[in-house]
Design an enzyme around this catalytic site. Sequence first.
Site, PDB file in Angstrom:
ATOM      1  N   GLY A 140       2.846  -1.125   4.231  1.00 19.91           N
ATOM      2  CA  GLY A 140       2.837   0.293   3.904  1.00 19.91           C
ATOM      3  C   GLY A 140       4.243   0.789   3.614  1.00 19.91           C
ATOM      4  O   GLY A 140       4.780   0.617   2.512  1.00 19.91           O
ATOM      5  N   GLY A 141       4.872   1.405   4.608  1.00 21.87           N
ATOM      6  CA  GLY A 141       6.178   2.043   4.423  1.00 21.87           C
ATOM      7  C   GLY A 141       7.204   1.167   3.718  1.00 21.87           C
ATOM      8  O   GLY A 141       7.918   1.624   2.811  1.00 21.87           O
ATOM      9  N   ASN A 187       0.878  -1.182   0.000  1.00 23.51           N
ATOM     10  CA  ASN A 187       0.000   0.000   0.000  1.00 23.51           C
ATOM     11  C   ASN A 187       0.912   1.229   0.000  1.00 23.51           C
ATOM     12  O   ASN A 187       1.514   1.545   1.027  1.00 23.51           O
ATOM     13  CB  ASN A 187      -0.896  -0.014   1.241  1.00 23.51           C
ATOM     14  N   TRP A 188       0.971   1.878  -1.142  1.00 23.90           N
ATOM     15  CA  TRP A 188       1.887   3.029  -1.255  1.00 23.90           C
ATOM     16  C   TRP A 188       1.348   4.269  -0.554  1.00 23.90           C
ATOM     17  O   TRP A 188       2.038   5.279  -0.471  1.00 23.90           O
ATOM     18  CB  TRP A 188       2.153   3.355  -2.729  1.00 23.90           C
ATOM     19  N   LYS A 189       0.111   4.220  -0.109  1.00 22.78           N
ATOM     20  CA  LYS A 189      -0.545   5.391   0.484  1.00 22.78           C
ATOM     21  C   LYS A 189      -0.374   6.600  -0.458  1.00 22.78           C
ATOM     22  O   LYS A 189      -0.269   6.417  -1.666  1.00 22.78           O
ATOM     23  CB  LYS A 189       0.022   5.693   1.867  1.00 22.78           C
ATOM     24  N   GLU A 222      -6.825   4.548   7.923  1.00 19.57           N
ATOM     25  CA  GLU A 222      -6.726   5.994   7.639  1.00 19.57           C
ATOM     26  C   GLU A 222      -8.021   6.510   7.009  1.00 19.57           C
ATOM     27  O   GLU A 222      -8.422   7.652   7.244  1.00 19.57           O
ATOM     28  CB  GLU A 222      -5.503   6.261   6.746  1.00 19.57           C
ATOM     29  N   SER A 278       3.539  -1.974  10.315  1.00 16.08           N
ATOM     30  CA  SER A 278       4.990  -1.899  10.513  1.00 16.08           C
ATOM     31  C   SER A 278       5.709  -3.221  10.221  1.00 16.08           C
ATOM     32  O   SER A 278       6.692  -3.559  10.882  1.00 16.08           O
ATOM     33  CB  SER A 278       5.310  -1.409  11.933  1.00 16.08           C
ATOM     34  N   HIS A 298      -9.470   0.893   5.085  1.00 18.54           N
ATOM     35  CA  HIS A 298      -8.152   1.128   5.701  1.00 18.54           C
ATOM     36  C   HIS A 298      -8.341   2.059   6.899  1.00 18.54           C
ATOM     37  O   HIS A 298      -9.171   2.973   6.860  1.00 18.54           O
ATOM     38  CB  HIS A 298      -7.197   1.752   4.675  1.00 18.54           C
ATOM     39  N   GLU A 314      -5.150  -5.094  10.720  1.00 18.92           N
ATOM     40  CA  GLU A 314      -4.169  -4.030  10.883  1.00 18.92           C
ATOM     41  C   GLU A 314      -4.456  -3.267  12.179  1.00 18.92           C
ATOM     42  O   GLU A 314      -5.290  -2.345  12.186  1.00 18.92           O
ATOM     43  CB  GLU A 314      -4.247  -3.053   9.717  1.00 18.92           C
ATOM     44  N   GLY A 360       2.314   2.339  10.619  1.00 19.57           N
ATOM     45  CA  GLY A 360       3.205   3.487  10.425  1.00 19.57           C
ATOM     46  C   GLY A 360       3.912   3.939  11.692  1.00 19.57           C
ATOM     47  O   GLY A 360       4.503   5.020  11.720  1.00 19.57           O
TER      48      GLY A 360
HETATM   49  C1  PEP Z   1      -0.665   0.214   5.846  1.00 22.01           C
HETATM   50  O1  PEP Z   1      -0.584   1.306   5.309  1.00 22.01           O
HETATM   51  O2  PEP Z   1      -1.634  -0.506   5.651  1.00 22.01           O
HETATM   52  C2  PEP Z   1       0.420  -0.209   6.731  1.00 22.01           C
HETATM   53  C3  PEP Z   1       0.334  -1.375   7.304  1.00 22.01           C
HETATM   54  O3  PEP Z   1       1.467   0.672   6.894  1.00 22.01           O
HETATM   55  P1  PEP Z   1       2.884   0.371   7.588  1.00 22.01           P
HETATM   56  O4  PEP Z   1       3.366  -0.945   7.017  1.00 22.01           O
HETATM   57  O5  PEP Z   1       3.739   1.509   7.209  1.00 22.01           O
HETATM   58  O6  PEP Z   1       2.647   0.264   9.049  1.00 22.01           O
END
Ligand code: PEP
Length: 257
Positions: free
Chosen positions: A235-236, A10-12, A99, A214, A97, A169, A175
């Site tokens: 994500g990251g 997930n590039w956000k 966010e 994470s 998600h 999640e 994040g």
């Molecule tokens: C996400 O954006 O769904 C996520 C899990 O981010 P991260 O891996 O950065 O925690």
Amino acid sequence: MSRTRLVIGNWKMNGSRDDNAALLRELVFEAKKYSAIEMAVCPPAVYLDGVGQQIGGSPIRLGAQDLCEQAAAGAFTGEIHGNMLKEFGCRYVLVGHSERRSLYGETDERVAQKFVTAQVCGLVPVLCLGETLADREDGSTEAVLARQLDAVVASAGIAALRDAVIAYEPVWAIGTGRTASPEQAQAAHAFLRRRLAESDAKIAGSVPLLYGGSVNAENAASLFEQPDVDGGLIGGASLKASAFLAICAAAQARNGQ
Ligand code: PEP
């Protein structure tokens, strides 16, 4: 029961045409090494076309980060219809998600509607759910997960989960660099499966359950070793080819077990 092993990036709200091209060059070059799992990337919507072209012919799948819950096209300025995502080659779409839930006010009901619309449009919804830190600390993790999951089952019907993915999640892990322990992830995933099994044991056993929060190259293997963790929503770490590929390698190693 063997389930699809899946790693979704997930590039956000990150990327640029140049950055995407550089990242995808590496992923496309390496992708064939990960044939035992499915890899997917979810770029911001404006990049779907370009990313789709760059991964064309490779095993990497395309996903979107969100869709409009409306089933009919029309006067919904700023929104993107699921049919448009499908037209641009998406297989997956994230729904709910954290966010979207926390920053854009998406309710369980709206998330459920997005799930239903995604399937009507021929997309595979990746239902994201998870508890906040306050929920965990006051002991309501399972109640929150049950509420979020039940809203979708009530709207879509249990059979709809046959063609879906669930991503657990925990909000406090997204994040933050604070990953759920493998035991915490397993406990939540096992709970989700038990909850689904109350409606349909076969579907409960077959739906892929991803962990997100994470995940990185160092902690992926211990998370993916858990019996009910079928891969990750990343994500990251999905913005860096070496990290994302290391996570894919960890998922693939788990596949042989
Ligand atoms: C996400 O954006 O769904 C996520 C899990 O981010 P991260 O891996 O950065 O925690």
